[in-house]
Design a protein around this motif. Structure first.
Motif, PDB file in Angstrom:
ATOM      1  N   THR A  21       0.833  -1.207   0.000  1.00 35.61           N
ATOM      2  CA  THR A  21       0.000   0.000   0.000  1.00 35.61           C
ATOM      3  C   THR A  21       0.866   1.254   0.000  1.00 35.61           C
ATOM      4  O   THR A  21       0.612   2.209  -0.753  1.00 35.61           O
ATOM      5  N   HIS A  22       1.899   1.261   0.836  1.00 35.48           N
ATOM      6  CA  HIS A  22       2.798   2.411   0.878  1.00 35.48           C
ATOM      7  C   HIS A  22       3.518   2.593  -0.455  1.00 35.48           C
ATOM      8  O   HIS A  22       3.751   3.746  -0.893  1.00 35.48           O
ATOM      9  N   THR A  45      -7.004  -5.380  -5.989  1.00 33.51           N
ATOM     10  CA  THR A  45      -6.102  -4.478  -5.277  1.00 33.51           C
ATOM     11  C   THR A  45      -6.564  -4.275  -3.845  1.00 33.51           C
ATOM     12  O   THR A  45      -5.766  -4.296  -2.908  1.00 33.51           O
ATOM     13  N   THR A  46      -7.856  -4.112  -3.668  1.00 32.96           N
ATOM     14  CA  THR A  46      -8.424  -3.926  -2.320  1.00 32.96           C
ATOM     15  C   THR A  46      -8.156  -5.142  -1.448  1.00 32.96           C
ATOM     16  O   THR A  46      -7.747  -5.014  -0.286  1.00 32.96           O
ATOM     17  N   ARG A  47      -8.376  -6.328  -2.010  1.00 25.65           N
ATOM     18  CA  ARG A  47      -8.165  -7.552  -1.232  1.00 25.65           C
ATOM     19  C   ARG A  47      -6.703  -7.713  -0.833  1.00 25.65           C
ATOM     20  O   ARG A  47      -6.396  -8.122   0.281  1.00 25.65           O
ATOM     21  N   VAL A  52      -6.207  -9.826   2.700  1.00 24.73           N
ATOM     22  CA  VAL A  52      -7.160 -10.928   2.556  1.00 24.73           C
ATOM     23  C   VAL A  52      -6.700 -11.910   1.488  1.00 24.73           C
ATOM     24  O   VAL A  52      -6.781 -13.128   1.664  1.00 24.73           O
ATOM     25  N   ALA A  53      -6.208 -11.367   0.369  1.00 25.83           N
ATOM     26  CA  ALA A  53      -5.747 -12.201  -0.743  1.00 25.83           C
ATOM     27  C   ALA A  53      -4.224 -12.134  -0.824  1.00 25.83           C
ATOM     28  O   ALA A  53      -3.659 -11.049  -1.002  1.00 25.83           O
ATOM     29  N   PRO A  54      -3.522 -13.266  -0.695  1.00 26.75           N
ATOM     30  CA  PRO A  54      -2.064 -13.233  -0.805  1.00 26.75           C
ATOM     31  C   PRO A  54      -1.643 -13.004  -2.249  1.00 26.75           C
ATOM     32  O   PRO A  54      -2.124 -13.700  -3.148  1.00 26.75           O
TER      33      PRO A  54
END
Length: 282
Positions: A21-22, A45-47, A52-54
């Motif tokens: 995210t950073h 991208t959100t997951r 949540v999603a690797p």
């Protein structure tokens, strides 16, 4: 990778998500813009950002390229693989059979000076006889539907017992009395396993405690766990092997072990419980 019952694995996944995210934020991209550059739906991208999603290796490379940070891809991939190794489903580990996993365990034990072990279901591998190990591994193979290499896996598991006799290793083991009584193998194999337990008790490398049925519980029966030199706890559940490395959780397992040890009996009292279990097989 499904959600882990261990917060160590979840915390590591979340830390990786924060790094990604950073990286996106430092590149001045919104989630939608990064998704467009990577060629996937914004929901992915959100997951990933929520842990949540690797992300796969390819996902990480695409993410880094989109952010103009290709130089960080290898490090992030290595981090993701380390996270993935914290929670491994048995079916994934045993997809080619159990021999390789047993050999990996042997490597970990070779590197361990002091191993504290608590078991509430079956005898620890380094105490198992060929007959008991064969019965157990046959059950596991049938349940998981994985390839049958039981003979080779048993040989690898039995090889682990050498650490009881060489290399200056120390094993501090707590076994629930129920383990002595479960008919995990046929009576002959169980009898041989219990007699073997009596044989290894006097070894200088071994401290064996049995928690009696009648013990007043201060710590409830737990899942089996192995504490390796206060650096790693390996926890065994029905579906997965979990490696715990977070200091706070390691401290919890060490504290639980101390509480369990206070309920255990040793020496002659422990031998009496084992002999009673043998007599019950007659």
């Amino acid at each position: 990778m499904s959600a882990s019952p261990s917060s160590s694995a979840q915390a590591a996944r979340e830390a990786l998500a924060v790094r990604l995210t950073h990286l996106r934020e430092d590149a001045g991209l919104t989630g939608k813009e990064l998704s467009a550059r990577c060629g996937w739906h914004p929901a992915k991208t959100t997951r990933i950002q929520k842990g949540v999603a690797p992300p796969s290796d390819a996902d990480i490379r695409a993410w880094c390229t989109a952010c103009g940070a290709d130089d960080q891809a290898d490090d992030l991939i290595a981090t993701a693989r380390a996270v993935d190794s914290m929670y491994l489903e048995w079916r994934r580990l045993h997809k080619d059979g159990m021999r390789k996993v047993q050999q990996d365990w042997n490597t970990l034990h070779e590197q361990t000076r002091v191993c504290r072990v608590y078991v509430s279901n079956v005898f620890p591998g380094f105490f198992q006889t060929p007959g008991f190990a064969t019965a157990l591994m046959e059950q596991i193979t049938r349940f998981q539907g994985t390839p049958d290499d039981v003979a080779e896996a048993v040989a690898a598991r039995i090889a682990r017992s050498r650490f009881l006799y060489e290399g200056g290793h120390r094993y501090v083991v707590l076994i629930e009395e129920s383990v002595l009584r479960y008919r995990t193998a046929d009576p002959d194999a169980m009898r041989g396993q219990l007699r073997h337990l009596l044989a290894v008790m006097p070894l200088a490398s071994v401290s064996l405690g049995i928690i009696p049925f009648t013990a007043q519980r201060t710590v409830w029966p737990l899942e089996a766990f192995y504490l390796h030199d206060d650096t790693t706890a390996v926890v065994e559940t029905l579906t997965a092997e979990i490696k715990v490395k977070q200091p706070r959780e390691l401290a919890d397992y060490a504290r639980a072990f101390t509480g369990l040890a206070e309920m255990a009996v040793h020496g002659d009292a422990a031998r009496a419980l084992i002999k009673a279990a043998i007599d019950a097989l007659e």
